[in-house]
Structures are given as C-alpha cells and as structure tokens.
Design a protein around this motif. Structure first.
Motif, PDB file in Angstrom:
ATOM      1  N   GLN A   4       1.108  -5.827 -13.705  1.00  0.00           N
ATOM      2  CA  GLN A   4       1.742  -7.147 -13.724  1.00  0.00           C
ATOM      3  C   GLN A   4       3.203  -7.042 -14.148  1.00  0.00           C
ATOM      4  N   GLU A   5       3.464  -6.225 -15.155  1.00  0.00           N
ATOM      5  CA  GLU A   5       4.840  -6.051 -15.626  1.00  0.00           C
ATOM      6  C   GLU A   5       5.682  -5.333 -14.586  1.00  0.00           C
ATOM      7  N   ARG A   6       5.111  -4.316 -13.921  1.00  0.00           N
ATOM      8  CA  ARG A   6       5.872  -3.576 -12.901  1.00  0.00           C
ATOM      9  C   ARG A   6       6.237  -4.480 -11.719  1.00  0.00           C
ATOM     10  N   LEU A   7       5.379  -5.448 -11.447  1.00  0.00           N
ATOM     11  CA  LEU A   7       5.624  -6.355 -10.327  1.00  0.00           C
ATOM     12  C   LEU A   7       6.531  -7.514 -10.708  1.00  0.00           C
ATOM     13  N   GLY A   8       6.884  -7.581 -11.995  1.00  0.00           N
ATOM     14  CA  GLY A   8       7.799  -8.629 -12.442  1.00  0.00           C
ATOM     15  C   GLY A   8       7.162  -9.974 -12.655  1.00  0.00           C
ATOM     16  N   HIS A   9       5.846 -10.011 -12.835  1.00  0.00           N
ATOM     17  CA  HIS A   9       5.172 -11.293 -13.108  1.00  0.00           C
ATOM     18  C   HIS A   9       5.329 -11.647 -14.584  1.00  0.00           C
ATOM     19  N   PRO A  10       5.339 -12.918 -14.919  1.00  0.00           N
ATOM     20  CA  PRO A  10       5.402 -13.299 -16.340  1.00  0.00           C
ATOM     21  C   PRO A  10       4.142 -12.873 -17.056  1.00  0.00           C
ATOM     22  N   ALA A  11       4.269 -12.578 -18.346  1.00  0.00           N
ATOM     23  CA  ALA A  11       3.131 -12.125 -19.150  1.00  0.00           C
ATOM     24  C   ALA A  11       2.045 -13.182 -19.167  1.00  0.00           C
ATOM     25  N   ARG A  12       0.810 -12.717 -19.192  1.00  0.00           N
ATOM     26  CA  ARG A  12      -0.329 -13.627 -19.221  1.00  0.00           C
ATOM     27  C   ARG A  12      -0.661 -13.973 -20.672  1.00  0.00           C
ATOM     28  N   ARG A  52       0.812  -1.226   0.000  1.00  0.00           N
ATOM     29  CA  ARG A  52       0.000   0.000   0.000  1.00  0.00           C
ATOM     30  C   ARG A  52       0.844   1.275   0.000  1.00  0.00           C
ATOM     31  N   LYS A  53       2.095   1.176   0.315  1.00  0.00           N
ATOM     32  CA  LYS A  53       2.965   2.360   0.368  1.00  0.00           C
ATOM     33  C   LYS A  53       3.817   2.516  -0.895  1.00  0.00           C
ATOM     34  N   SER A  54       3.665   1.615  -1.850  1.00  0.00           N
ATOM     35  CA  SER A  54       4.544   1.617  -3.011  1.00  0.00           C
ATOM     36  C   SER A  54       4.059   2.568  -4.098  1.00  0.00           C
ATOM     37  N   ALA A  55       4.992   2.960  -4.969  1.00  0.00           N
ATOM     38  CA  ALA A  55       4.652   3.812  -6.103  1.00  0.00           C
ATOM     39  C   ALA A  55       3.737   3.064  -7.073  1.00  0.00           C
ATOM     40  N   ALA A  56       3.943   1.760  -7.219  1.00  0.00           N
ATOM     41  CA  ALA A  56       3.106   0.963  -8.113  1.00  0.00           C
ATOM     42  C   ALA A  56       1.655   0.970  -7.649  1.00  0.00           C
ATOM     43  N   TYR A  57       1.466   0.877  -6.343  1.00  0.00           N
ATOM     44  CA  TYR A  57       0.109   0.879  -5.797  1.00  0.00           C
ATOM     45  C   TYR A  57      -0.539   2.251  -5.988  1.00  0.00           C
ATOM     46  N   GLU A  58       0.219   3.311  -5.728  1.00  0.00           N
ATOM     47  CA  GLU A  58      -0.320   4.657  -5.897  1.00  0.00           C
ATOM     48  C   GLU A  58      -0.719   4.897  -7.350  1.00  0.00           C
ATOM     49  N   GLN A 115     -13.849   1.630 -20.823  1.00  0.00           N
ATOM     50  CA  GLN A 115     -13.319   1.618 -19.460  1.00  0.00           C
ATOM     51  C   GLN A 115     -12.777   0.249 -19.091  1.00  0.00           C
ATOM     52  N   ARG A 116     -13.468  -0.804 -19.511  1.00  0.00           N
ATOM     53  CA  ARG A 116     -12.981  -2.149 -19.209  1.00  0.00           C
ATOM     54  C   ARG A 116     -11.641  -2.409 -19.904  1.00  0.00           C
ATOM     55  N   VAL A 117     -11.500  -1.943 -21.134  1.00  0.00           N
ATOM     56  CA  VAL A 117     -10.227  -2.085 -21.854  1.00  0.00           C
ATOM     57  C   VAL A 117      -9.118  -1.327 -21.130  1.00  0.00           C
ATOM     58  N   LEU A 118      -9.415  -0.102 -20.702  1.00  0.00           N
ATOM     59  CA  LEU A 118      -8.405   0.704 -20.005  1.00  0.00           C
ATOM     60  C   LEU A 118      -7.994   0.057 -18.683  1.00  0.00           C
ATOM     61  N   ILE A 119      -8.958  -0.547 -17.993  1.00  0.00           N
ATOM     62  CA  ILE A 119      -8.634  -1.268 -16.756  1.00  0.00           C
ATOM     63  C   ILE A 119      -7.748  -2.465 -17.067  1.00  0.00           C
ATOM     64  N   ALA A 120      -8.084  -3.209 -18.113  1.00  0.00           N
ATOM     65  CA  ALA A 120      -7.286  -4.378 -18.497  1.00  0.00           C
ATOM     66  C   ALA A 120      -5.854  -3.979 -18.828  1.00  0.00           C
ATOM     67  N   ILE A 121      -5.687  -2.889 -19.562  1.00  0.00           N
ATOM     68  CA  ILE A 121      -4.344  -2.416 -19.917  1.00  0.00           C
ATOM     69  C   ILE A 121      -3.567  -2.026 -18.673  1.00  0.00           C
ATOM     70  N   GLU A 122      -4.222  -1.339 -17.739  1.00  0.00           N
ATOM     71  CA  GLU A 122      -3.541  -0.931 -16.508  1.00  0.00           C
ATOM     72  C   GLU A 122      -3.143  -2.142 -15.675  1.00  0.00           C
ATOM     73  N   LEU A 123      -3.980  -3.158 -15.649  1.00  0.00           N
ATOM     74  CA  LEU A 123      -3.645  -4.375 -14.903  1.00  0.00           C
ATOM     75  C   LEU A 123      -2.466  -5.102 -15.536  1.00  0.00           C
ATOM     76  N   GLN A 124      -2.407  -5.102 -16.857  1.00  0.00           N
ATOM     77  CA  GLN A 124      -1.255  -5.684 -17.552  1.00  0.00           C
ATOM     78  C   GLN A 124       0.020  -4.938 -17.185  1.00  0.00           C
ATOM     79  N   ARG A 125      -0.058  -3.610 -17.145  1.00  0.00           N
ATOM     80  CA  ARG A 125       1.108  -2.802 -16.778  1.00  0.00           C
ATOM     81  C   ARG A 125       1.524  -3.062 -15.336  1.00  0.00           C
TER      82      ARG A 125
END
Length: 282
Positions: free
Chosen positions: A274-282, A196-202, A262-272
């Motif tokens: 995932q990448e910021r957190l270092g998870h493998p691509a879905r 909750r304190k991270s830049a990624a979360y903000e 809006q759903r597309v924009l949410i999906a794109i943000e969630l993909q980003r």
C-alpha cells in the motif's frame, strides 16, 4: 527383451522375462518385427506402468500422435531432468505430451491460448519457466510453430508438477493459483489493478511465496513471538482482517492451513505494498 507390438518407429511393447514394458528409443523398431530382440543400444527409456488405464492410454498416445511431437516432448523432459537434476516419474511423459498435442492443435486452428497465472508462474518458478522458454525454441525449430508465452507458462507448470511428484520437496503446483486468488482479493481491496510487470508486483509475489511456502511443503512455519503477533495485529488491524479472510479461503479451496504468524506477515507485506503504491495509510 522381445518385441510384442510395434507402436511407432521409436516405441515398442516388449516382453522382458514375462513382464510387459514399453521401450522407447530412436529407431528402436527399425527393421524389427514381432518376437525380434530389441537392440539395447537404441533403448533410451523403459516404462513399467502398473496402472492399467494409464498404461493403455500411453500405448494409444504413442500409436496415434505424430512421432515428431512425441520426440519434442521427450526432448523437453530430458532437458528438464538434466537442468533440474531430478528424475521424473512416468506420468510426465503422458501429461506433457498430451498437453502439447492439444495446445499445438489449438494453435494450428488459430485459437488463442491465455494463461491467467502467467506472471505468477514466471516469478514463482523461474527455473521451470526457463525450461518453458527452451521448449518454445525447440518447438519453433522442429515443428515450425511459434507458441505464445502463455503456453510457455503452461509447460513450466507441467515441469513444476513433475518436480513435485518426483519428491524433490518443491511447492505444490496449487501455490500459483492460490497466490493468484490472493492478488485478486488485494486488487479488490485496493480498488486498483496491479501492474504484473512492475517491481512492486514481483516483490509481492515473492514475499507471498516465502510466507506461504512452509505450509505448502509440509514443514512448520517459523513462528513469531506471541507478543509481536499481538502488537502487529493491533497495528495492522485492517490488513490482518483481510489476511484472515484470504487464508480462510486458502484453507477452504486449497487445503493450506496458515498460522497467526503467517497472517501477520501477510498483513505487514500488504501494508508495505500500500505504501509503495502511494495509497494513504489504513
């Protein structure tokens, strides 16, 4: 204005040309009695409440609650109106004062206050949160009670709700709860709690607010080109499916209807994310 009833040192019920009102001000009832005329120079606020139940509750509250707590609440409200350049309606005077009284009572008895939406409130409503921090300093100075940051968040939400009710076009106070639910869904899908304190979360919270804001404030969302929507739904198929589930929940639970854009924009943000957190691509 003639006094009909004294509620406390700083509040009286008056008759103003046949209309009953509640008048507040420092020492407004000083050396006064029934049928005396109120000193206009002492009047700070006048309440005319047509809702009889709410009007009766305000009277009872002004009679029973400690005057110093009422004074602090009124000071916070006045400060917020000045800082946000808005005039609140009467409900905030009941809601915030009543809330503070119960919160202070819990703190005096040693009970913990926990706010599960604290970080969302801090990010979504920074101006209101600053007012909550001001309230914490004021309460410590005048009432000698240290309130936790969780309570600062609750005060900020009361102020935000008052801004919304004043017709400023602010987002609904349910936005923080909605985004909080979305974050829990995202954590479940990622199988990882978010810092909750991270830049990624903000960034995540800020982006979700930006995407959802148009649904909340009643203005139409900026629509993406239909061809872009089709391509994005294919490219981010898994995250779009999760975005669909989250927005369906938003409509069921909060009444927020989202568009395909809006759903597309949410999906794109969630993909980003995932990448910021270092998870493998879905």
């Amino acid at each position: 204005m003639k006094i009909k009833k004294i509620l406390n040192n700083n509040a009286v019920i008056v008759d103003d040309q046949g209309q009953e009102k509640i008048v507040m001000g420092g020492g407004v009832s000083f050396e006064k009695g029934k049928n005396d005329v109120v000193d206009p120079s002492r009047i700070e606020k006048i309440f005319i409440l047509e809702d009889q139940e709410r009007y009766g509750y305000l009277q009872e509250m002004l009679q029973k609650l400690p005057e110093e707590e009422i004074a602090v609440s009124e000071h916070i409200i006045s400060h917020a109106e000045k800082e946000l350049n808005v005039s609140f309606n009467e409900h905030i005077h009941i809601a915030l004062t009543d809330h503070l009284s119960h919160a202070l009572e819990r703190l005096r008895s040693g009970m913990m206050i926990h706010n599960t939406l604290l970080e969302e409130i801090r990010i979504l409503y920074p101006a209101e949160f600053r007012i909550g921090l001001y309230a914490r300093e004021l309460i410590a100075e005048r009432l000698h009670i240290d309130i936790p940051e969780d309570e600062v968040g609750y005060i900020a939400m009361h102020i935000h709700t008052a801004v919304m009710n004043a017709g400023s076009g602010a987002a609904s106070s349910g936005l923080a709860a909605l985004i909080g639910d979305m974050v829990e869904d995202i954590e479940y899908v990622l199988n990882q709690p978010l810092d909750r304190k991270s830049a990624a979360y903000e960034r995540l919270i800020s982006q979700l607010k930006s995407i959802l804001q148009s649904s909340v404030d009643g203005h139409p969302a900026a629509e993406l080109d239909e061809e872009i929507i089709i391509i994005a739904r294919q490219k981010y198929a898994d995250w779009y499916e999760h975005a669909q589930e989250m927005t369906d929940h938003a409509e069921d639970e909060y009444g927020y209807s989202c568009t395909d854009s809006q759903r597309v924009l949410i999906a794109i943000e969630l993909q980003r994310l995932q990448e910021r957190l270092g998870h493998p691509a879905r």
